[in-house]
Write a protein that holds these residues in place. Sequence first.
Motif, mmCIF file in Angstrom:
data_model
loop_
_atom_site.group_PDB
_atom_site.id
_atom_site.type_symbol
_atom_site.label_atom_id
_atom_site.label_comp_id
_atom_site.label_asym_id
_atom_site.label_seq_id
_atom_site.Cartn_x
_atom_site.Cartn_y
_atom_site.Cartn_z
ATOM 1 N N TYR A 57 0.835 -1.197 0.000
ATOM 2 C CA TYR A 57 0.000 0.000 0.000
ATOM 3 C C TYR A 57 0.865 1.239 0.000
ATOM 4 N N GLU A 63 -2.376 6.567 -7.554
ATOM 5 C CA GLU A 63 -2.756 6.024 -8.874
ATOM 6 C C GLU A 63 -1.519 5.869 -9.751
ATOM 7 N N ASP A 109 0.452 3.019 -8.978
ATOM 8 C CA ASP A 109 -0.342 1.807 -9.112
ATOM 9 C C ASP A 109 -0.537 1.080 -7.777
ATOM 10 N N ASN A 161 -3.041 0.950 -4.042
ATOM 11 C CA ASN A 161 -4.119 1.467 -3.209
ATOM 12 C C ASN A 161 -3.479 2.208 -2.042
ATOM 13 N N ASN A 164 -9.217 4.954 -10.177
ATOM 14 C CA ASN A 164 -9.031 3.501 -10.285
ATOM 15 C C ASN A 164 -8.342 2.891 -9.063
ATOM 16 N N LYS A 165 -8.301 3.624 -7.962
ATOM 17 C CA LYS A 165 -7.677 3.094 -6.743
ATOM 18 C C LYS A 165 -8.598 3.257 -5.541
ATOM 19 N N GLU A 166 -8.294 2.503 -4.489
ATOM 20 C CA GLU A 166 -9.090 2.568 -3.267
ATOM 21 C C GLU A 166 -8.310 3.276 -2.169
#
Lengths: 291, 172
Positions: free
Chosen positions: A4, A68, A71, A73, A116-118
């Motif tokens: 992460y 993001e 790449d 989260n 596109n990420k959490e």
Amino acid sequence: MTSYALFLGCTIPARQPQYELSARKALTKLGIELIDLENMTCCAPPPLQSIDLETSLAVAAYNICLAEEADLNMITLCTGCFESLAMANRLLKEKPELKERVNKILANAGKEFKGNKEVRHYLQVLMNDVGINSIKQNIIKPLNNLKVAAFSGCHLLRPSALLRFDDPERPRIFDTLIEALGAKSIWYKNKLRCCGGLLRGYADDVALAIARDKIVNAHNASADCISTLCPFCFLTLDLGQVLIKTTYKEEYNMPIIHYAELLSLSLGVEPKELALDFHKVKIDKVMEKIG
Amino acid sequence: MAEEKPEKPSTVDFAREITSKLGGETITYCYQCGTCASSCPVAKTTDRYNPRQILRLALLGQRGEVLTEDAIWLCASCYNCQERCPQKVEIADVIYALRNIAISEGNIPAIYTEFATGLMSEGRIVPISKFLEKKRADYGLPPLKPTGIEALKKILSATGFDKIMFKKGESQ
Ligand code: SF4
Ligand code: SF4
């Protein structure tokens, strides 16, 4: 190993090395890799939202863009950071016109929010990536039924429509994670109510009165400690007891301990590695009880 | 506090102004039931604050009173009211919208200038002391990565944040 991007925020590195140390140690021990990215900023929490909501959304989105691009989260420790970032992430994913508006601003800084990420709070990572069973299996020093008054802070749960962390009126996740350590998560009055922390600096008297309620309620329920997730709640309740002593002439000696510290201790991290002297209210009683 | 702007002429105008702001969209759904006030930790602690009352004054078009008095700054942003409002008024967000308007007109409590100054100089609202930054190595913490202050400044000037906070300068 799950990786992460760590969002550290401002208050933790500025005031609470014991939080950062315990979180890094515990999460790493449990197989979570934390990556420190360059160029993060403040998350744009309520004080900035109060100044300008649009700017705050853009600043939160800017930070998410960094994750993001890497790449990854994002994981947050502070519940305040979690709220600002998770809320912005959800809003911008759900409202294309807002996303467009924010992206126009971000273009000035050469960024584009893609969505596109959490953004996750570390309790979600413990629940979902690590898992309760694996936490239990790694426990070396169970907490001997320590009576813990769980206090997640408002911004882990609310606004629930955007954060979707847990049931906002009957949350279970934090309590489950406390009990996984061999402690007891006890009931106390007004458990989910705010600590008043955000009023510090504007209306200190009101903030302190609200914080005092929290301490009194945990005290009356015979808690051994209050466990926190947010550095701001921690400050409000820990330093707050020093102020309660001078203002109300009352002394509660209620230890305030971040969940990450309890987790580290139960995973067998040596107390001397955790900078525990950053607590204003000493936590000796708790240390004795857990042996 | 002295009023900056003349009172807007009608009730509808102030409501429309609020609903056109980010966060303020839902204010007109309020039917004054008071659920918000009875779920509010601040209202329970001090009679200086009542969220239902703020919404009422705003919907009555009492622009000057709402924007210049103390009350809008006493919300702790806990969102308890917002969870419970039967009309789905996003109360805490409406309060943000009201604060945004007040600040844009130069009504800025000192603490907010402090936060904004930290943000604009270091990229953090809580600055980190050199002492603690050096101590990190002793604790076994990795060095702090630099903040994205340059990018941040571009964002703050694109939204006009820097001007909102520092052109009028009342609180500095
Ligand atoms: S709970 Fe909702 S509808 Fe009721 S007074 Fe408050 S804002 Fe208005
Ligand atoms: S968000 Fe503000 S108005 Fe609503 S309950 Fe919390 S302190 Fe009261």
